[in-house]
Design a protein around this motif. Structure first.
Motif, short mmCIF file in Angstrom:
data_model
loop_
_atom_site.label_atom_id
_atom_site.label_comp_id
_atom_site.label_asym_id
_atom_site.label_seq_id
_atom_site.Cartn_x
_atom_site.Cartn_y
_atom_site.Cartn_z
N LEU A 292 0.84 -1.21 0.00
CA LEU A 292 0.00 0.00 0.00
C LEU A 292 0.86 1.24 0.00
O LEU A 292 0.59 2.23 -0.70
CB LEU A 292 -0.92 -0.03 1.23
CG LEU A 292 -1.90 1.15 1.33
CD1 LEU A 292 -2.83 1.18 0.12
CD2 LEU A 292 -2.70 1.05 2.64
N GLY A 293 1.95 1.21 0.73
CA GLY A 293 2.86 2.36 0.76
C GLY A 293 3.51 2.60 -0.58
O GLY A 293 3.66 3.74 -1.04
N LYS A 294 3.89 1.49 -1.22
CA LYS A 294 4.50 1.64 -2.55
C LYS A 294 3.52 2.21 -3.54
O LYS A 294 3.86 3.04 -4.39
CB LYS A 294 5.02 0.28 -3.01
CG LYS A 294 6.24 -0.20 -2.24
CD LYS A 294 6.72 -1.53 -2.79
CE LYS A 294 7.96 -2.01 -2.03
NZ LYS A 294 8.44 -3.31 -2.55
N SER A 295 2.25 1.74 -3.46
CA SER A 295 1.23 2.24 -4.40
C SER A 295 1.00 3.73 -4.18
O SER A 295 0.84 4.51 -5.14
CB SER A 295 -0.07 1.46 -4.22
OG SER A 295 0.13 0.10 -4.50
N LEU A 296 0.97 4.14 -2.89
CA LEU A 296 0.75 5.55 -2.58
C LEU A 296 1.90 6.40 -3.11
O LEU A 296 1.70 7.48 -3.69
CB LEU A 296 0.60 5.71 -1.05
CG LEU A 296 0.30 7.13 -0.57
CD1 LEU A 296 -1.02 7.63 -1.18
CD2 LEU A 296 0.22 7.16 0.96
N LEU A 297 3.11 5.93 -2.92
CA LEU A 297 4.28 6.67 -3.43
C LEU A 297 4.25 6.77 -4.96
O LEU A 297 4.60 7.80 -5.55
CB LEU A 297 5.57 5.97 -2.98
CG LEU A 297 5.92 6.10 -1.50
CD1 LEU A 297 7.15 5.26 -1.19
CD2 LEU A 297 6.15 7.56 -1.12
N LEU A 298 3.80 5.66 -5.60
CA LEU A 298 3.73 5.67 -7.06
C LEU A 298 2.71 6.67 -7.55
O LEU A 298 2.94 7.41 -8.53
CB LEU A 298 3.41 4.26 -7.56
CG LEU A 298 3.36 4.08 -9.08
CD1 LEU A 298 4.71 4.43 -9.71
CD2 LEU A 298 2.97 2.64 -9.41
N ILE A 299 1.55 6.71 -6.84
CA ILE A 299 0.50 7.67 -7.23
C ILE A 299 1.01 9.08 -7.05
O ILE A 299 0.80 9.97 -7.89
CB ILE A 299 -0.77 7.41 -6.40
CG1 ILE A 299 -1.39 6.07 -6.81
CG2 ILE A 299 -1.78 8.54 -6.61
CD1 ILE A 299 -2.54 5.64 -5.93
N ILE A 300 1.67 9.35 -5.92
CA ILE A 300 2.20 10.70 -5.66
C ILE A 300 3.23 11.08 -6.73
O ILE A 300 3.26 12.20 -7.24
CB ILE A 300 2.82 10.76 -4.25
CG1 ILE A 300 1.72 10.59 -3.18
CG2 ILE A 300 3.58 12.06 -4.06
CD1 ILE A 300 2.26 10.48 -1.76
#
Length: 210
Positions: free
Chosen positions: A7-15
């Motif tokens: 989930l953290g990786k996905s959030l960083l990717l979105i940002i």
């Protein structure tokens, strides 16, 4: 643990995607490719930048002025084209006139040379005539000092034209000196046929200049 990490990786990717999109929009707006000044105006002010924009003329007076400027520029270009054509034509006319003058000068030179040759020929003929006239006058003087029979014997050895020139010169000298001419007497001593031929030629032919 693995779900939180994903989930953290996905959030960083979105940002990261949002940052890239905003950065791209910001860069295109700065280049003037798109217009997003209202959205990014605070960002421009924050960094002290001015977006690359193209000026849109919305004022009718500005449009009229721009048209006038374009019209003036177009007329100047047309005037330059006309001036260039005039200069080209003038240069062509000058070249034509120069060629014509050169041809005329050559013709005048040829004519002058021809006149010079004619003058030389005439002078040569006159000199020959003067020399011949002087020689004939000397012959007349010699014949006048001889006995008529001897004088006629010499005349009979000459061709007809020389005899005619001598007889004419003898008549001229006699008239000039106021004395009697011996021409008639000389003719009477010649053979009758030769004397007749000489008299006929003297009556028909002009003075001989050769």
């Amino acid at each position: 643990m693995s779900r939180g990490s994903a989930l953290g990786k996905s959030l960083l990717l979105i940002i990261l995607i949002i940052i890239l999109v905003l950065g791209g929009l910001l860069w295109f707006d700065f280049l003037g490719i798109i217009h997003a000044k209202k959205i990014f105006a605070p960002v421009y002010r924050l960094f002290g930048l001015a977006p690359q924009t193209s000026e849109i003329i919305s004022n009718p007076d500005s449009l009229v002025q721009a048209d006038l400027d374009n019209d003036r520029f177009r007329k100047r270009l047309e005037a330059l084209d006309i001036r260039t054509e005039e200069l080209d034509k003038r240069e062509s006319d000058l070249v034509t006139a120069e060629n014509s003058n050169s041809q005329m000068a050559q013709e005048l030179e040829d004519r002058r040379n021809s006149l010079d040759e004619q003058e030389k020929t005439l002078n040569s003929r006159l000199k020959k005539y003067d020399d011949r006239s002087a020689n004939i006058e000397q012959i007349v003087a010699d014949l006048n000092g001889m006995q008529p029979v001897k004088a006629v014997a010499i005349l009979n050895e000459m061709d007809d034209q020389d005899v005619i020139d001598v007889l004419r010169k003898a008549t001229e000298v006699a008239q000039r000196n106021g004395s009697a001419s011996l021409v008639a007497y000389w003719l009477s001593l010649m053979p009758a046929e030769r004397a007749a031929v000489i008299e006929r030629k003297m009556a028909n032919k002009p003075l001989h200049m050769e």
